[in-house]
Design an enzyme around this catalytic site. Sequence first.
Site, PDB file in Angstrom:
ATOM      1  N   SER A 304       0.842  -1.200   0.000  1.00  0.00           N
ATOM      2  CA  SER A 304       0.000   0.000   0.000  1.00  0.00           C
ATOM      3  C   SER A 304       0.881   1.257   0.000  1.00  0.00           C
ATOM      4  O   SER A 304       0.566   2.253  -0.653  1.00  0.00           O
ATOM      5  CB  SER A 304      -0.926  -0.043   1.215  1.00  0.00           C
ATOM      6  OG  SER A 304      -1.166   1.217   1.720  1.00  0.00           O
ATOM      7  N   TRP A 307       2.229   1.587  -3.498  1.00  0.00           N
ATOM      8  CA  TRP A 307       1.169   2.070  -4.397  1.00  0.00           C
ATOM      9  C   TRP A 307       1.246   3.589  -4.541  1.00  0.00           C
ATOM     10  O   TRP A 307       0.967   4.144  -5.596  1.00  0.00           O
ATOM     11  CB  TRP A 307      -0.193   1.643  -3.841  1.00  0.00           C
ATOM     12  CG  TRP A 307      -1.368   2.162  -4.624  1.00  0.00           C
ATOM     13  CD1 TRP A 307      -1.977   1.540  -5.670  1.00  0.00           C
ATOM     14  CD2 TRP A 307      -2.059   3.405  -4.428  1.00  0.00           C
ATOM     15  NE1 TRP A 307      -3.005   2.327  -6.138  1.00  0.00           N
ATOM     16  CE2 TRP A 307      -3.068   3.464  -5.397  1.00  0.00           C
ATOM     17  CE3 TRP A 307      -1.908   4.469  -3.538  1.00  0.00           C
ATOM     18  CZ2 TRP A 307      -3.944   4.547  -5.498  1.00  0.00           C
ATOM     19  CZ3 TRP A 307      -2.767   5.545  -3.638  1.00  0.00           C
ATOM     20  CH2 TRP A 307      -3.768   5.579  -4.597  1.00  0.00           C
ATOM     21  N   HIS A 308       1.652   4.269  -3.425  1.00  0.00           N
ATOM     22  CA  HIS A 308       1.685   5.733  -3.444  1.00  0.00           C
ATOM     23  C   HIS A 308       2.793   6.296  -4.328  1.00  0.00           C
ATOM     24  O   HIS A 308       2.715   7.447  -4.745  1.00  0.00           O
ATOM     25  CB  HIS A 308       1.825   6.287  -2.020  1.00  0.00           C
ATOM     26  CG  HIS A 308       0.561   6.165  -1.239  1.00  0.00           C
ATOM     27  ND1 HIS A 308       0.189   4.998  -0.624  1.00  0.00           N
ATOM     28  CD2 HIS A 308      -0.441   7.051  -1.003  1.00  0.00           C
ATOM     29  CE1 HIS A 308      -0.972   5.188  -0.022  1.00  0.00           C
ATOM     30  NE2 HIS A 308      -1.381   6.414  -0.244  1.00  0.00           N
ATOM     31  N   GLY A 309       3.815   5.507  -4.587  1.00  0.00           N
ATOM     32  CA  GLY A 309       4.862   6.028  -5.459  1.00  0.00           C
ATOM     33  C   GLY A 309       6.150   5.250  -5.362  1.00  0.00           C
ATOM     34  O   GLY A 309       6.349   4.465  -4.431  1.00  0.00           O
ATOM     35  N   PHE A 443      -0.076  10.294  -7.505  1.00  0.00           N
ATOM     36  CA  PHE A 443      -0.056   8.847  -7.270  1.00  0.00           C
ATOM     37  C   PHE A 443      -0.847   8.126  -8.356  1.00  0.00           C
ATOM     38  O   PHE A 443      -0.926   6.949  -8.386  1.00  0.00           O
ATOM     39  CB  PHE A 443      -0.621   8.504  -5.891  1.00  0.00           C
ATOM     40  CG  PHE A 443       0.045   9.267  -4.776  1.00  0.00           C
ATOM     41  CD1 PHE A 443       1.426   9.456  -4.806  1.00  0.00           C
ATOM     42  CD2 PHE A 443      -0.677   9.802  -3.749  1.00  0.00           C
ATOM     43  CE1 PHE A 443       2.045  10.174  -3.799  1.00  0.00           C
ATOM     44  CE2 PHE A 443      -0.058  10.516  -2.726  1.00  0.00           C
ATOM     45  CZ  PHE A 443       1.298  10.703  -2.757  1.00  0.00           C
TER      46      PHE A 443
END
Lengths: 443, 52
Positions: A304, A307-309, A443
């Site tokens: 997770s 996922w943000h970067g 993102f």
Amino acid sequence: MNFNSFQFLVFFPVVLLIHRFVPSKYKWIPLLVSSYYFYMSWNPWLVTLILGTTAVSYLSALGIEKSKAKGARTALLTLTLIASLGTLFVFKYMNFFLGTSFEIILPIGISFYTFQTLSYVIDVYKKEFPAERHFGYYALFVSFFPQLVAGPIERPNDLLPQLREGKRASHEDLRTGFEIMVQGFFKKVVISDIIGSSVDKVFSSPTEAEGFSVILATVLFGIQIYCDFSGYSEIALGSAKMLGIKLTKNFDSPYSATSIGDFWRRWHISLTRWFRDYLYIPLGGNRHGKARQIINTLIVFTLSGLWHGANLTFIIWGLYNGILLVIERFLPKKNYKIPALILIFFGWFIFRSPSIPDALTMMSRIFTTWNIPLAVSNMGLTVPRLIIIPLALVALFLIDRRKEHEDNPINITVNWFLILSIAIAWFIGLDTGADNLFIYFQF
Amino acid sequence: MKKQAVIMILLCVFAVIFVLTGLFFGLSYEVILIPVICVSIILLIFARRAEK
């Protein structure tokens, strides 16, 4: 096209007007055209990518539904996962993981719509949702402009039936949708943007940061990211409601959480739900003993974060939250409001730092001089801003507790005063020349 | 309710006049924003009380 741009102020009423006068059966057409226009306004070439993702997931879902053999269904699902996640990898993570330095423009919203298409294909594979035969409805499900670039990540059984129905928004929907949009704009333009410039000053030059400014910038960033993202989500929810569509609520007063677990049930709800249903549960969830549960939690939170970067700060931030959640499971069930809030804000510090060495430098700077007037002046916090920020936070507290209410003169006036505040704050942004993009757009 | 509506309209008109006058006399946007947020807070509190 940013929500807080002049372009959107013209675009949205035009779409709304056309949408209201088109018969239910054809409402999807103006919505699809406007959604593609909205997306192409960032970069016209991006249309090929979203169209490709839409076509691949549409065809593979039809194929999965048609196939009787489990092997063929699984092969199709695997191919779709490879195609979707592969595209995401190339555009978002390739340079980071392979150490290459190709000049790749990150397509806006790619993480959001990739996850949305994946949830659709997986639901069809699990026979929880029938494959959509109408390409237009499906293309709109992927590209619906209020939630296209930063969520909420919608489930097919929540959004697709509404798009097919083509409901005309009632007067009540229009009123409450407008109010939700106003609240979202207030959070973004009046709070997030005003705070953002001060936060940027500290995090953009970590070696020059002063002890007090590190603490203040971290606290302000915690407020900024909440107002920015929940503000965006409210604008999305409100605009969709005005178009007769109900989107998933993405935030539920997260800073009033009584534990880390409670926080994650209230923050970015649609993403947390996605990871729970499509990763945590398939990994075994909490069904195979404590050790497996711990490993699953750590995997989910690390991914997770990723996922943000493509940055180590995001991965460590995710892992950090996973570790906190694991520790919390061994503690007696109590109200941990204050410690949880401090730990969450420390997480934001990692999240916002440009890199891990910068984060370490800034942490060491906390133990240097604490010259409060100097810190405040270096962060550009002028006297009016020092008055505006606490006042805006009081307003935020009251806005977050505002429930669905009657249409009376006081409530109407509240909205007009919020609009007036937004207009004035918008001019402040224009004066300073900041681009004021939503944080989650990256993102 | 009618009296309340009139007061609210007058309040909105006064706010617009205040903002325009402030701009005319060269006040910064930030200074003008402060009283507008203050009134918003007061109204939010009133709205909440009225709902209770």
